[in-house]
Design a protein around this motif. Structure first.
Motif, PDB file in Angstrom:
ATOM      1  N   PHE A 198       0.815  -1.205   0.000  1.00  0.00           N
ATOM      2  CA  PHE A 198       0.000   0.000   0.000  1.00  0.00           C
ATOM      3  C   PHE A 198       0.858   1.267   0.000  1.00  0.00           C
ATOM      4  O   PHE A 198       0.503   2.272  -0.591  1.00  0.00           O
ATOM      5  N   LEU A 199       1.986   1.210   0.691  1.00  0.00           N
ATOM      6  CA  LEU A 199       2.832   2.403   0.814  1.00  0.00           C
ATOM      7  C   LEU A 199       4.154   2.262   0.056  1.00  0.00           C
ATOM      8  O   LEU A 199       5.105   2.992   0.333  1.00  0.00           O
ATOM      9  N   GLU A 200       4.177   1.347  -0.902  1.00  0.00           N
ATOM     10  CA  GLU A 200       5.431   1.082  -1.620  1.00  0.00           C
ATOM     11  C   GLU A 200       6.065   2.352  -2.195  1.00  0.00           C
ATOM     12  O   GLU A 200       7.287   2.476  -2.234  1.00  0.00           O
ATOM     13  N   GLY A 201       5.237   3.303  -2.632  1.00  0.00           N
ATOM     14  CA  GLY A 201       5.792   4.505  -3.261  1.00  0.00           C
ATOM     15  C   GLY A 201       5.646   5.749  -2.400  1.00  0.00           C
ATOM     16  O   GLY A 201       5.696   6.866  -2.902  1.00  0.00           O
ATOM     17  N   PHE A 202       5.480   5.572  -1.087  1.00  0.00           N
ATOM     18  CA  PHE A 202       5.200   6.716  -0.208  1.00  0.00           C
ATOM     19  C   PHE A 202       6.486   7.370   0.296  1.00  0.00           C
ATOM     20  O   PHE A 202       7.342   6.717   0.896  1.00  0.00           O
ATOM     21  N   THR A 203       6.617   8.679   0.055  1.00  0.00           N
ATOM     22  CA  THR A 203       7.771   9.425   0.570  1.00  0.00           C
ATOM     23  C   THR A 203       7.268  10.564   1.446  1.00  0.00           C
ATOM     24  O   THR A 203       6.663  11.511   0.942  1.00  0.00           O
ATOM     25  N   PRO A 204       7.482  10.471   2.763  1.00  0.00           N
ATOM     26  CA  PRO A 204       6.970  11.508   3.673  1.00  0.00           C
ATOM     27  C   PRO A 204       7.634  12.855   3.407  1.00  0.00           C
ATOM     28  O   PRO A 204       8.793  12.906   2.993  1.00  0.00           O
ATOM     29  N   PHE A 205       6.881  13.928   3.656  1.00  0.00           N
ATOM     30  CA  PHE A 205       7.479  15.258   3.513  1.00  0.00           C
ATOM     31  C   PHE A 205       7.872  15.828   4.876  1.00  0.00           C
ATOM     32  O   PHE A 205       8.183  16.995   5.011  1.00  0.00           O
ATOM     33  N   TYR A 206       7.832  14.981   5.901  1.00  0.00           N
ATOM     34  CA  TYR A 206       8.285  15.445   7.221  1.00  0.00           C
ATOM     35  C   TYR A 206       8.971  14.290   7.953  1.00  0.00           C
ATOM     36  O   TYR A 206       8.787  13.127   7.594  1.00  0.00           O
ATOM     37  N   ASP A 207       9.765  14.644   8.968  1.00  0.00           N
ATOM     38  CA  ASP A 207      10.432  13.650   9.801  1.00  0.00           C
ATOM     39  C   ASP A 207       9.592  13.349  11.032  1.00  0.00           C
ATOM     40  O   ASP A 207       8.998  14.268  11.614  1.00  0.00           O
ATOM     41  N   ALA A 208       9.586  12.100  11.464  1.00  0.00           N
ATOM     42  CA  ALA A 208       9.051  11.775  12.786  1.00  0.00           C
ATOM     43  C   ALA A 208       9.883  12.543  13.819  1.00  0.00           C
ATOM     44  O   ALA A 208      11.058  12.840  13.579  1.00  0.00           O
ATOM     45  N   THR A 209       9.278  12.853  14.959  1.00  0.00           N
ATOM     46  CA  THR A 209      10.015  13.592  15.993  1.00  0.00           C
ATOM     47  C   THR A 209      11.314  12.874  16.386  1.00  0.00           C
ATOM     48  O   THR A 209      12.359  13.502  16.542  1.00  0.00           O
ATOM     49  N   VAL A 210      11.259  11.547  16.516  1.00  0.00           N
ATOM     50  CA  VAL A 210      12.471  10.800  16.903  1.00  0.00           C
ATOM     51  C   VAL A 210      13.578  10.952  15.862  1.00  0.00           C
ATOM     52  O   VAL A 210      14.763  11.048  16.212  1.00  0.00           O
ATOM     53  N   VAL A 211      13.196  10.982  14.583  1.00  0.00           N
ATOM     54  CA  VAL A 211      14.187  11.108  13.509  1.00  0.00           C
ATOM     55  C   VAL A 211      14.789  12.513  13.528  1.00  0.00           C
ATOM     56  O   VAL A 211      16.010  12.690  13.433  1.00  0.00           O
ATOM     57  N   GLU A 212      13.914  13.494  13.708  1.00  0.00           N
ATOM     58  CA  GLU A 212      14.372  14.879  13.793  1.00  0.00           C
ATOM     59  C   GLU A 212      15.374  15.039  14.943  1.00  0.00           C
ATOM     60  O   GLU A 212      16.420  15.663  14.802  1.00  0.00           O
ATOM     61  N   ARG A 213      15.045  14.418  16.086  1.00  0.00           N
ATOM     62  CA  ARG A 213      15.941  14.546  17.255  1.00  0.00           C
ATOM     63  C   ARG A 213      17.282  13.859  17.010  1.00  0.00           C
ATOM     64  O   ARG A 213      18.338  14.383  17.393  1.00  0.00           O
ATOM     65  N   LEU A 214      17.255  12.689  16.379  1.00  0.00           N
ATOM     66  CA  LEU A 214      18.525  12.004  16.083  1.00  0.00           C
ATOM     67  C   LEU A 214      19.367  12.838  15.115  1.00  0.00           C
ATOM     68  O   LEU A 214      20.571  13.013  15.310  1.00  0.00           O
ATOM     69  N   LYS A 215      18.717  13.349  14.067  1.00  0.00           N
ATOM     70  CA  LYS A 215      19.459  14.161  13.078  1.00  0.00           C
ATOM     71  C   LYS A 215      20.030  15.423  13.723  1.00  0.00           C
ATOM     72  O   LYS A 215      21.176  15.782  13.467  1.00  0.00           O
ATOM     73  N   ASP A 216      19.223  16.088  14.569  1.00  0.00           N
ATOM     74  CA  ASP A 216      19.698  17.308  15.230  1.00  0.00           C
ATOM     75  C   ASP A 216      20.925  17.039  16.090  1.00  0.00           C
ATOM     76  O   ASP A 216      21.757  17.922  16.294  1.00  0.00           O
ATOM     77  N   LYS A 217      21.030  15.813  16.613  1.00  0.00           N
ATOM     78  CA  LYS A 217      22.178  15.488  17.461  1.00  0.00           C
ATOM     79  C   LYS A 217      23.335  14.914  16.653  1.00  0.00           C
ATOM     80  O   LYS A 217      24.327  14.470  17.228  1.00  0.00           O
ATOM     81  N   GLY A 218      23.180  14.892  15.331  1.00  0.00           N
ATOM     82  CA  GLY A 218      24.315  14.522  14.486  1.00  0.00           C
ATOM     83  C   GLY A 218      24.306  13.102  13.954  1.00  0.00           C
ATOM     84  O   GLY A 218      25.223  12.702  13.223  1.00  0.00           O
ATOM     85  N   ALA A 219      23.290  12.297  14.305  1.00  0.00           N
ATOM     86  CA  ALA A 219      23.245  10.922  13.798  1.00  0.00           C
ATOM     87  C   ALA A 219      22.990  10.914  12.295  1.00  0.00           C
ATOM     88  O   ALA A 219      22.423  11.861  11.751  1.00  0.00           O
ATOM     89  N   ILE A 220      23.452   9.864  11.646  1.00  0.00           N
ATOM     90  CA  ILE A 220      23.294   9.742  10.197  1.00  0.00           C
ATOM     91  C   ILE A 220      22.394   8.553   9.887  1.00  0.00           C
ATOM     92  O   ILE A 220      22.653   7.428  10.334  1.00  0.00           O
ATOM     93  N   ILE A 221      21.319   8.820   9.134  1.00  0.00           N
ATOM     94  CA  ILE A 221      20.365   7.760   8.803  1.00  0.00           C
ATOM     95  C   ILE A 221      20.939   6.919   7.665  1.00  0.00           C
ATOM     96  O   ILE A 221      21.157   7.413   6.556  1.00  0.00           O
ATOM     97  N   ILE A 222      21.173   5.648   7.953  1.00  0.00           N
ATOM     98  CA  ILE A 222      21.747   4.743   6.954  1.00  0.00           C
ATOM     99  C   ILE A 222      20.659   4.180   6.042  1.00  0.00           C
ATOM    100  O   ILE A 222      20.866   3.995   4.847  1.00  0.00           O
ATOM    101  N   GLY A 223      19.509   3.906   6.606  1.00  0.00           N
ATOM    102  CA  GLY A 223      18.442   3.366   5.765  1.00  0.00           C
ATOM    103  C   GLY A 223      17.258   2.941   6.597  1.00  0.00           C
ATOM    104  O   GLY A 223      17.193   3.192   7.804  1.00  0.00           O
ATOM    105  N   LYS A 224      16.314   2.309   5.914  1.00  0.00           N
ATOM    106  CA  LYS A 224      15.050   1.933   6.521  1.00  0.00           C
ATOM    107  C   LYS A 224      14.944   0.410   6.562  1.00  0.00           C
ATOM    108  O   LYS A 224      15.124  -0.256   5.539  1.00  0.00           O
ATOM    109  N   THR A 225      14.614  -0.099   7.738  1.00  0.00           N
ATOM    110  CA  THR A 225      14.688  -1.548   7.935  1.00  0.00           C
ATOM    111  C   THR A 225      13.335  -2.246   7.807  1.00  0.00           C
ATOM    112  O   THR A 225      12.283  -1.668   8.045  1.00  0.00           O
TER     113      THR A 225
END
Lengths: 97, 500
Positions: B95-122
């Motif tokens: 159902f969501l095979e082609g879905f690309t969000p236009f916003y980050d989840a709060t947890v993702v935003e917080r990780l990115k703000d602290k310098g973490a690098i997103i490797i991919g989606k599991t």
């Protein structure tokens, strides 16, 4: 309880979920099996218990009605299966004579 | 030593001291993924280019003298039901095979703000419904300890990625055990926080009153580090906990002398396998040796938890998943000329069997004639379970039990019988009903070398007791130091070699 194929069909209409004949039969069989554990709830004495919706004590949370920016229409439409101008486009929703 | 087998708390100081560049770290992880992920299949999407770009930017900033942020350069994997801006997010559903969000989840935003690098989606079971990652509409993930077996689920891709060195840390989600059970099956640490401690904003909802996001890591220190980075009040989650939070790394004191540890005897029932029981008994001995007071407790309501859980989670799922209507995002079936038919067809074609089964069950228990008998009763049983926990925590600092009744089972073993699959969650669902925290940590291996997990539970918002007990146990044992032999899956070098 035993869940029949007719039950499954009725639920699929309520849930707007198209199921094949085979799926209806399979789910009826599997859900009847699963209901064996679910039926055990009837044995529990819950006389004085309230219905617990959320596992927190916050209750309903209110906030000030502050105006904040919301999603940009182009972004909100970026995943739409079909669109026209700034609208989501769907097949007809009204009968026309 | 391999770069990609380091813990975050070992790697971050090396990056800070510039002993290794962020680019080297990210490249080592990506190398490992390209060498072995065709066997493990932990990732649905690898964001290699973007991760390398971010790594180079981080190196440039560090070279320019900017201070390193708390998680600067840390490669993390994100379960694919957590929204990432500009990066496809599928929930492992057609159902969501082609879905690309236009916003980050709060947890993702917080990780990115602290310098973490997103490797991919599991990878995960579709919409997080399952216990083996075999319900993924994409492909099943395999257990890095034995490719014939499942990694657990639903956060199976996150668990596998961490132990296989394809990420240093990962985020998972847990509605009835989906962080703790795969952590147990893959021999890592997985924590489900208290309800509301970590924001659910941007998590694709399954059963909102039991959904949690939490860390999946190689050890307890990393777990505390990631929990600290993502926890805390968020106005975008209506049930977000507004209180002050401690520094979780400060509760890592390897001292549990006098701590009162309860063992619910309902956790040692007939469904528990012999090897898991043996490992659990040894873990209890170890806790006593460390000075904890182990007491048996009884919580009769626990044996009804699984039933209450399946009623509530299916009911909430049937309501939550109503949003997938083929109108605003996701799959739309073709060949219908009115909207109602289009919605029913899109859902019928876009969802997999487990998701459909739960929508039907959820609709059934919510229908007028069944509502009180099933849904209402399940909510009352939930009160009972919560009361039992509250009473036990008046005498105990924490509770322990096995995380799952068995070690990781073979792929295909339980796919035909949903009930059999549900039973593997029997020990993990009670904390979700009550909103209390639970963590799974490695506590042994069976004779075939498969990991076994110990679950520790504590009072709501008392993650400190949980982490302290987990840390003390871990520091006194060696189980978290073992790694699967990844090399046997590949002819090429599996990457990340360096001399330190």
């Amino acid at each position: 309880m035993s869940i029949t194929k007719e039950d499954v069909e009725r639920m699929s209409i309520l849930a707007r979920l198209e199921l094949s004949e085979d799926e209806q039969s399979l789910f009826a069989e599997q859900l009847s099996e699963i209901s064996r554990i679910i039926d055990s709830l009837a044995e529990v004495d819950t006389e004085d218990m309230d219905e617990m919706i959320f596992p927190s004590e916050l209750g309903n949370v209110f906030r000030e009605d502050t105006v904040l920016p919301s999603a940009d229409p182009e972004e909100a439409l970026s995943n739409a299966p079909d669109r026209e101008d700034r609208f989501f486009k769907v097949p007809r929703i009204l009968e026309v004579d | 030593m391999r770069l990609n087998e380091l813990k975050a708390h070992e790697l971050l100081p090396m990056i800070r001291r510039k002993e290794v560049s962020v680019e080297e770290v990210v490249a080592a992880i990506l190398h490992r993924i390209s060498a072995i992920d065709s066997k493990i299949r932990a990732y649905i999407t690898v964001a290699g280019e973007e991760a390398l770009k971010k790594a180079k930017e981080a190196d440039a900033r560090l070279a320019g003298g900017e201070p390193a942020r708390p998680l600067e350069g840390l490669p993390v994997a994100i379960k694919d039901n957590i929204c990432t801006q500009g990066l496809r997010t599928t929930a492992a559903s057609r159902f969501l095979e082609g879905f690309t969000p236009f916003y980050d989840a709060t947890v993702v935003e917080r990780l990115k703000d602290k310098g973490a690098i997103i490797i991919g989606k599991t990878n995960l079971d579709e919409f997080a419904m399952g216990s083996s990652t075999e319900n993924s509409a994409m492909f099943p993930t395999r257990n890095p300890w034995d490719l014939k077996r499942v990694p657990g689920g639903s956060s199976g891709g996150s668990a596998a990625s961490v132990i296989a060195g394809e990420a240093v840390c990962a985020l998972g989600s847990d509605t009835g055990g989906s962080i703790r059970q795969p952590a147990s099956f893959c021999g890592i640490v997985g924590l489900k926080p208290s309800y509301g401690l970590v924001s659910r904003y941007g998590l694709i909802g399954y059963a909102s009153s039991m959904d949690h996001i939490g860390p999946m890591t190689r050890d307890v220190r990393d777990c505390a580090l990631i929990l600290g980075a993502i926890a805390g009040y968020d106005s975008k989650d209506s049930q977000s906990y507004p209180g002050e939070l401690p520094d979780y790394t400060e509760c890592l004191v390897p001292d549990i002398k006098g701590m009162k540890v309860g063992v619910p005897k309902e956790y040692l029932d007939e469904g528990l396998s012999g090897t898991v029981r043996d490992a659990f008994m040894k873990a209890l001995d170890k806790l006593e040796e460390l000075g904890a007071k182990v007491v048996e407790v009884s919580m009769p309501s626990l044996k009804h938890s699984l039933a209450a859980y399946y009623v509530i989670s299916s009911a909430e799922a049937s309501s939550n998943l109503a949003r997938f209507d083929g109108v605003r995002y996701g799959y739309r079936a073709t060949g219908s000329d009115d909207s109602m038919t289009m919605m029913a067809m899109s859902r019928g074609e876009g969802f997999g069997p487990e998701v459909k089964r739960r929508i039907v069950l959820g609709t059934y228990v919510l229908s007028a004639e069944n509502y009180d008998k099933y849904f209402g009763e399940a909510l009352r049983v939930r009160s009972l379970v919560t009361r039992d926990f509250r009473e036990v925590f008046e005498v105990c600092d924490c509770l322990v039990g096995p995380t799952s009744p068995t070690v990781a089972f073979e792929a295909g073993e339980k796919t035909r019988d949903p009930l059999e699959m549900y039973l593997s969650d029997v020990y993990t669902v009670p904390p979700n009903l009550a909103g209390i925290p639970g963590v799974s940590i490695p506590c042994g291996f069976d004779e075939e070398g498969m990991p076994i997990g110990l679950q520790i539970m504590a009072r709501q918002y008392n993650e400190e007791a949980l982490l302290r007990a987990a840390y003390a146990f871990e520091q006194a044992t060696e189980f978290h130091k073992r790694n699967p032999e990844i090399e046997k899956y590949t002819k090429e070098p599996a990457g990340g070699e360096m001399s330190v």
